[in-house]
Design a protein around this motif. Structure first.
Motif, PDB file in Angstrom:
ATOM      1  N   GLN A   1       0.837  -1.188   0.000  1.00 40.04           N
ATOM      2  CA  GLN A   1       0.000   0.000   0.000  1.00 40.04           C
ATOM      3  C   GLN A   1       0.881   1.250   0.000  1.00 40.04           C
ATOM      4  OE1 GLN A   1      -3.426  -0.031  -0.273  1.00 40.04           O
ATOM      5  NE2 GLN A   1      -3.039  -2.227  -0.590  1.00 40.04           N
ATOM      6  N   LYS A   2       0.449   2.269  -0.751  1.00 38.52           N
ATOM      7  CA  LYS A   2       1.200   3.527  -0.742  1.00 38.52           C
ATOM      8  C   LYS A   2       1.271   4.059   0.683  1.00 38.52           C
ATOM      9  CE  LYS A   2       0.843   6.636  -3.926  1.00 38.52           C
ATOM     10  NZ  LYS A   2       2.240   6.531  -4.420  1.00 38.52           N
ATOM     11  N   GLY A   3       2.454   4.573   1.042  1.00 43.48           N
ATOM     12  CA  GLY A   3       2.650   5.074   2.399  1.00 43.48           C
ATOM     13  C   GLY A   3       3.072   3.998   3.382  1.00 43.48           C
ATOM     14  N   THR A   4       3.366   2.787   2.908  1.00 45.09           N
ATOM     15  CA  THR A   4       3.814   1.704   3.795  1.00 45.09           C
ATOM     16  C   THR A   4       5.087   2.123   4.528  1.00 45.09           C
ATOM     17  OG1 THR A   4       2.839  -0.074   2.469  1.00 45.09           O
ATOM     18  CG2 THR A   4       4.727  -0.660   3.863  1.00 45.09           C
ATOM     19  N   PRO A   5       5.087   2.084   5.869  1.00 45.43           N
ATOM     20  CA  PRO A   5       6.277   2.532   6.597  1.00 45.43           C
ATOM     21  C   PRO A   5       7.375   1.481   6.727  1.00 45.43           C
ATOM     22  CG  PRO A   5       4.529   1.999   8.149  1.00 45.43           C
ATOM     23  CD  PRO A   5       3.955   1.819   6.771  1.00 45.43           C
ATOM     24  N   ASP A   6       6.990   0.194   6.692  1.00 43.77           N
ATOM     25  CA  ASP A   6       7.953  -0.872   6.989  1.00 43.77           C
ATOM     26  C   ASP A   6       7.886  -1.968   5.922  1.00 43.77           C
ATOM     27  OD1 ASP A   6       9.659  -2.724   8.059  1.00 43.77           O
ATOM     28  OD2 ASP A   6       8.644  -2.889   9.990  1.00 43.77           O
ATOM     29  N   PHE A   7       8.995  -2.141   5.188  1.00 43.15           N
ATOM     30  CA  PHE A   7       9.080  -3.164   4.136  1.00 43.15           C
ATOM     31  C   PHE A   7       9.798  -4.426   4.619  1.00 43.15           C
ATOM     32  CE2 PHE A   7       8.418   0.737   1.802  1.00 43.15           C
ATOM     33  CZ  PHE A   7       7.620   0.373   0.727  1.00 43.15           C
ATOM     34  N   THR A   8      10.125  -4.488   5.897  1.00 45.15           N
ATOM     35  CA  THR A   8      10.956  -5.585   6.403  1.00 45.15           C
ATOM     36  C   THR A   8      10.362  -6.959   6.091  1.00 45.15           C
ATOM     37  OG1 THR A   8      11.715  -4.180   8.219  1.00 45.15           O
ATOM     38  CG2 THR A   8      12.075  -6.545   8.440  1.00 45.15           C
ATOM     39  N   THR A   9       9.072  -7.129   6.368  1.00 45.07           N
ATOM     40  CA  THR A   9       8.445  -8.446   6.190  1.00 45.07           C
ATOM     41  C   THR A   9       8.430  -8.868   4.731  1.00 45.07           C
ATOM     42  OG1 THR A   9       7.049  -8.093   8.143  1.00 45.07           O
ATOM     43  CG2 THR A   9       6.351  -9.781   6.570  1.00 45.07           C
ATOM     44  N   VAL A  10       8.027  -7.971   3.845  1.00 50.02           N
ATOM     45  CA  VAL A  10       7.953  -8.347   2.436  1.00 50.02           C
ATOM     46  C   VAL A  10       9.346  -8.554   1.851  1.00 50.02           C
ATOM     47  CG1 VAL A  10       7.880  -5.982   1.489  1.00 50.02           C
ATOM     48  CG2 VAL A  10       6.805  -7.859   0.234  1.00 50.02           C
ATOM     49  N   PHE A  11      10.326  -7.778   2.285  1.00 52.49           N
ATOM     50  CA  PHE A  11      11.694  -7.988   1.808  1.00 52.49           C
ATOM     51  C   PHE A  11      12.230  -9.337   2.284  1.00 52.49           C
ATOM     52  CE2 PHE A  11      12.825  -3.210   1.218  1.00 52.49           C
ATOM     53  CZ  PHE A  11      12.362  -3.264  -0.079  1.00 52.49           C
ATOM     54  N   ALA A  12      11.908  -9.703   3.517  1.00 53.92           N
ATOM     55  CA  ALA A  12      12.360 -11.003   4.037  1.00 53.92           C
ATOM     56  C   ALA A  12      11.740 -12.142   3.229  1.00 53.92           C
ATOM     57  CB  ALA A  12      11.987 -11.131   5.511  1.00 53.92           C
ATOM     58  N   LYS A  13      10.470 -11.999   2.878  1.00 56.37           N
ATOM     59  CA  LYS A  13       9.791 -13.034   2.077  1.00 56.37           C
ATOM     60  C   LYS A  13      10.432 -13.160   0.701  1.00 56.37           C
ATOM     61  CE  LYS A  13       5.507 -12.285   0.680  1.00 56.37           C
ATOM     62  NZ  LYS A  13       4.021 -12.207   0.653  1.00 56.37           N
ATOM     63  N   ILE A  14      10.765 -12.023   0.099  1.00 59.95           N
ATOM     64  CA  ILE A  14      11.387 -12.040  -1.225  1.00 59.95           C
ATOM     65  C   ILE A  14      12.767 -12.688  -1.160  1.00 59.95           C
ATOM     66  CG2 ILE A  14      12.390 -10.567  -3.015  1.00 59.95           C
ATOM     67  CD1 ILE A  14      10.015  -8.614  -2.423  1.00 59.95           C
ATOM     68  N   LYS A  15      13.557 -12.294  -0.180  1.00 62.21           N
ATOM     69  CA  LYS A  15      14.910 -12.851  -0.067  1.00 62.21           C
ATOM     70  C   LYS A  15      14.878 -14.362   0.174  1.00 62.21           C
ATOM     71  CE  LYS A  15      18.181 -10.226   1.780  1.00 62.21           C
ATOM     72  NZ  LYS A  15      18.957  -9.316   2.649  1.00 62.21           N
ATOM     73  N   ALA A  16      13.854 -14.840   0.888  1.00 65.61           N
ATOM     74  CA  ALA A  16      13.732 -16.273   1.156  1.00 65.61           C
ATOM     75  C   ALA A  16      13.490 -17.067  -0.121  1.00 65.61           C
ATOM     76  CB  ALA A  16      12.606 -16.534   2.148  1.00 65.61           C
ATOM     77  N   ARG A  17      12.870 -16.421  -1.129  1.00 62.95           N
ATOM     78  CA  ARG A  17      12.620 -17.096  -2.413  1.00 62.95           C
ATOM     79  C   ARG A  17      13.862 -17.127  -3.299  1.00 62.95           C
ATOM     80  NH1 ARG A  17       7.184 -17.658  -4.006  1.00 62.95           N
ATOM     81  NH2 ARG A  17       8.077 -18.571  -5.892  1.00 62.95           N
ATOM     82  N   LYS A  18      14.874 -16.358  -2.974  1.00 64.72           N
ATOM     83  CA  LYS A  18      16.162 -16.311  -3.683  1.00 64.72           C
ATOM     84  C   LYS A  18      16.015 -16.053  -5.189  1.00 64.72           C
ATOM     85  CE  LYS A  18      18.456 -19.305  -0.325  1.00 64.72           C
ATOM     86  NZ  LYS A  18      19.235 -20.553  -0.101  1.00 64.72           N
ATOM     87  N   PRO A  19      15.315 -14.989  -5.575  1.00 61.11           N
ATOM     88  CA  PRO A  19      15.227 -14.662  -7.007  1.00 61.11           C
ATOM     89  C   PRO A  19      16.560 -14.113  -7.508  1.00 61.11           C
ATOM     90  CG  PRO A  19      14.260 -12.904  -5.724  1.00 61.11           C
ATOM     91  CD  PRO A  19      14.609 -13.999  -4.741  1.00 61.11           C
ATOM     92  N   ALA A  20      16.748 -14.143  -8.820  1.00 57.81           N
ATOM     93  CA  ALA A  20      17.970 -13.580  -9.407  1.00 57.81           C
ATOM     94  C   ALA A  20      17.889 -12.057  -9.477  1.00 57.81           C
ATOM     95  CB  ALA A  20      18.190 -14.159 -10.799  1.00 57.81           C
TER      96      ALA A  20
END
Length: 381
Positions: A207-226
């Motif tokens: 959502q626009k104005g999201t203050p904290d990206f920690t959770t979504v970044f952790a989920k992305i890193k766990a998937r190990k995309p290139a």
């Protein structure tokens, strides 16, 4: 919020009152514009305004158009569709504007389109990039909307083509704002990858104005995309990049990464080396027209232009050219003139509209090396 009606001269912008109708030969030609002047993307709105104002200033310095000066009434929409509808509805009710210019945000532009269609007034889109704008214009139904800048789909096809040649188009994750802009990014990437028998590894929105990206970044890193394709603008982009930096990154970014908006300390550190991006513009484009534009823009504002500055400058020149060729200030005549546009772009191409009232300019493929932005390719959209 009412905007200020500006007569733009070469060295100064002088505020004048409204009055009269567009038919009066003694009055300036008036253009309405609804863009975000406050809120989270106000910086983009300011650059869009500066680009449009420079184009008008140059035209007015040469006597204006049809022997009359040009005025632009900029009103604030806060990148909010409801605010865009409110401001444009009021402008159209006054019946003194020959055209409506931009909207900047895709959701705002899409909300404006039915209004101008009912009113029979041309709408020139300079910055909003959602593919659905072009899909609904011209042969898509709305003959009054003209989109000068490329769609997300066309730019992302150029980017994926380049990534594929480099062997980097597999295993891409996507994170974008939950707006028409962000969703156009995911569908554009999916379409471009599908042409090459590929697909996104994962898709997520915020959502626009999201203050904290920690959770979504952790989920992305766990998937190990290139690669991570990021679709965020202004304050959200700055916030996301700073948090990505704090978390150590580890995955190169791609997509519509706003490389000119990366905080200097992060860019200089080399943290984002390997990032790739596709944009409609970069100030380093080596053409005489762009060099003159960058010099004039810097002289006025002490900063280089960004992509929305360029898009608004060139789109306003397209509109002014159409008014000149129409030979009068009748909105229908201006619409017909827009449809037959053939105007040189300072990117080295010719601006003309297809059957969906969409122009096809160049897409610029950028990468970051050694903390510097480098142009690595140019592709027609």
């Amino acid at each position: 919020m009412r905007g200020m009606c500006l007569t733009i001269a070469v060295a100064a912008l002088v505020a004048l009152p409204f009055g009269g109708s567009v038919q009066s030969q003694e009055r300036p030609i008036r253009i309405g514009s609804s863009i975000p002047l406050t809120g989270g993307v106000a910086m983009f709105g300011q650059h869009s305004r500066w680009g449009a104002e420079l184009a008008v200033a140059e035209a007015n310095a040469k006597g204006g158009v049809l022997g009359r000066k040009i005025e632009v009434d900029f009103q604030d929409n806060r990148c909010n569709p409801a605010e865009a509808v409110k401001s444009v509805t009021q402008m159209l009710a006054e019946k003194k504007y020959v055209a409506i210019f931009d909207g900047l945000c895709s959701s705002a532009a899409l909300a404006i389109m039915p209004l101008i269609e009912r009113a029979g007034v041309p709408f020139v889109v300079a910055n909003a990039s959602a593919t659905s704008i072009a899909e609904r214009s011209g042969a898509g139904g709305n003959k009054w909307t003209f989109k000068v800048n490329p769609t997300d789909a066309s730019m992302l096809d150029a980017l994926v083509g380049w990534l594929d040649k480099e062997g980097k188009a597999t295993n891409i994750a996507f994170l974008g704002e939950d707006t028409d802009f962000g969703r156009a990014g995911s569908t554009g990437l999916e379409s471009a990858l599908k042409k090459r028998s590929l697909k996104l590894a994962m898709v997520d929105f915020f959502q626009k104005g999201t203050p904290d990206f920690t959770t979504v970044f952790a989920k992305i890193k766990a998937r190990k995309p290139a690669l991570l394709a990021l679709y965020a603008v202004d304050a959200d982009f700055q916030n996301a990049i700073r948090q990505w930096y704090t978390l150590g990154g580890g995955i190169p970014l791609t997509g519509r990464v706003l490389v000119d908006q990366v905080p200097k300390e992060i860019m200089d550190s080399g943290f984002l080396d390997g990032t790739t991006s596709v944009q409609p513009y970069d100030p380093s484009v080596d053409t005489p027209g762009n060099k003159a534009f960058v010099e004039a823009f810097r002289k006025l504002h002490n900063v280089p232009p960004i992509l929305v500055s360029f898009e608004s400058y060139e789109a306003m020149k397209v509109l002014i050219d159409a008014i000149r060729r129409a030979g009068n200030d009748n909105p229908a005549a201006i619409r017909d003139a827009l449809a037959t546009t053939r105007m040189p772009s300072m990117l080295g191409t010719t601006i003309e509209f297809d059957d969906h009232n969409l122009a096809h300019n160049n897409a610029i493929i950028l990468t970051i090396k050694g903390g510097k932005v480098v142009v690595v390719g140019v592709s027609k959209t």
